[in-house]
Design an enzyme around this catalytic site. Sequence first.
Site, mmCIF file in Angstrom:
data_model
loop_
_atom_site.group_PDB
_atom_site.id
_atom_site.type_symbol
_atom_site.label_atom_id
_atom_site.label_comp_id
_atom_site.label_asym_id
_atom_site.label_seq_id
_atom_site.Cartn_x
_atom_site.Cartn_y
_atom_site.Cartn_z
ATOM 1 N N LYS A 55 -3.896 -4.512 -4.221
ATOM 2 C CA LYS A 55 -4.458 -4.510 -2.868
ATOM 3 C C LYS A 55 -5.910 -4.043 -2.838
ATOM 4 O O LYS A 55 -6.702 -4.513 -2.016
ATOM 5 C CB LYS A 55 -3.597 -3.661 -1.938
ATOM 6 N N TRP A 86 1.707 -4.875 -9.142
ATOM 7 C CA TRP A 86 2.204 -4.751 -7.780
ATOM 8 C C TRP A 86 1.074 -4.428 -6.808
ATOM 9 O O TRP A 86 0.041 -5.075 -6.819
ATOM 10 C CB TRP A 86 3.353 -3.734 -7.708
ATOM 11 N N SER A 87 1.229 -3.396 -5.976
ATOM 12 C CA SER A 87 0.258 -3.156 -4.905
ATOM 13 C C SER A 87 -1.053 -2.554 -5.372
ATOM 14 O O SER A 87 -1.976 -2.412 -4.554
ATOM 15 C CB SER A 87 0.874 -2.270 -3.826
ATOM 16 N N THR A 88 -1.171 -2.203 -6.628
ATOM 17 C CA THR A 88 -2.491 -1.849 -7.143
ATOM 18 C C THR A 88 -3.431 -3.043 -6.993
ATOM 19 O O THR A 88 -4.651 -2.898 -7.031
ATOM 20 C CB THR A 88 -2.386 -1.369 -8.606
#
Length: 388
Positions: A75, A71-73
């Site tokens: 980014k 997921w947003s890891t």
Amino acid sequence: MSEQVPQVHGHCDPRFAAVRTAFEENFRDRGELGAAVSVTVDGVTVVDLWGGWADGGRTRAWERDTLVNVWSTSKGPTALCAHILADRGLLDLDAPVAAYWPEFAAAGKERVVVRHLLSHRAGLAGLREPHSLEQLYDWELTTARLAAMEPWWEPGTRSGYHAFSYGFLVGEVVRRVSGLLPGAFLEREVTGPLGVDFTIGLPEKETGRTAELVHPPTVSTSEQAATFSQLAPAAIAALANPMAGATEANSPAWRAAELPAANGHATARAIAALYAIFAGRGTYGGRRVLSPEAVERVREGQGSCRDLVLGVGIGHDTEIALGVWLSGPNGSYGPNPRAFGHDGYGGSCGLADPEAGVSMGYVMNRMGPRIVDDPRKTALVEALYSAL
């Protein structure tokens, strides 16, 4: 009992026994299904542990090289692409986005600068018009809609978490400057040369070693409605236009797409290695990826505030730097307020502390209900710092 508390495999330096204990407690006390954690100190791996199951049916063991959607890891590695270009003088973080992406100047965005994209301050947390998952998988359509839209708030004044849009906004600037989408750029410049097991999207050949995400505990319809009733329109757009969870992220279509904010696939070892670049002030594995000055730029705070998207759920002010969240007074990434990192929906995280020379990666497949500061991650961070 053995199914509930699986054996933990791998290596842990005796100095960091507390991390192993916390990892084991995650299985025993915090509902872990399958997971891995990795820690580097001064570029050397001191913790590399894994255990549990790679699927909800407990038919596949979590192995040393099991991949999972983080997921947003994702980014942090996506922001790294932009910082590499800035470090080479090819991208000016204070230049208007429209200098690289002319169409972006529409709807009063001519003064939005690149650092606003990196710090979730562009006012483009989510699209105003309905946007399906199938449309999200269409890079050209999604970036065109973002370029054309009017911001939800005055850019540069507040942060508001750009859950999906972040990857398209930063990613399109990377593409306009380098000619490559973030996934290909990262592979060419970082993960390929360093042998880091991280990809944006998932190559089909890797499906067999990829863990199945499992839904977080169910939230009642009334609780969900109460939560959404507190959210501003921009927050609803960011988090629910479109909405995606474990089922969607396990699908071939999701895995085949380029979603630099949300569909990185990695081992914990890979996340720790990517954050070790920051922890090592730009160097990892004997290779310089960023200058020390560029690493300092990554963690330039852009102003503490109650985030316009996540503020209701977090309950306190936070500060986003240029692609990462600062640990700050809340200690999300340990007691050093200048340490930094990024969490992924459901629990995963990457962490870097240049002062301590430490990085950490944590990945898992049973998602918790939180977007940030999952109790399993917090236990691991606390255990890590207790050992330093």
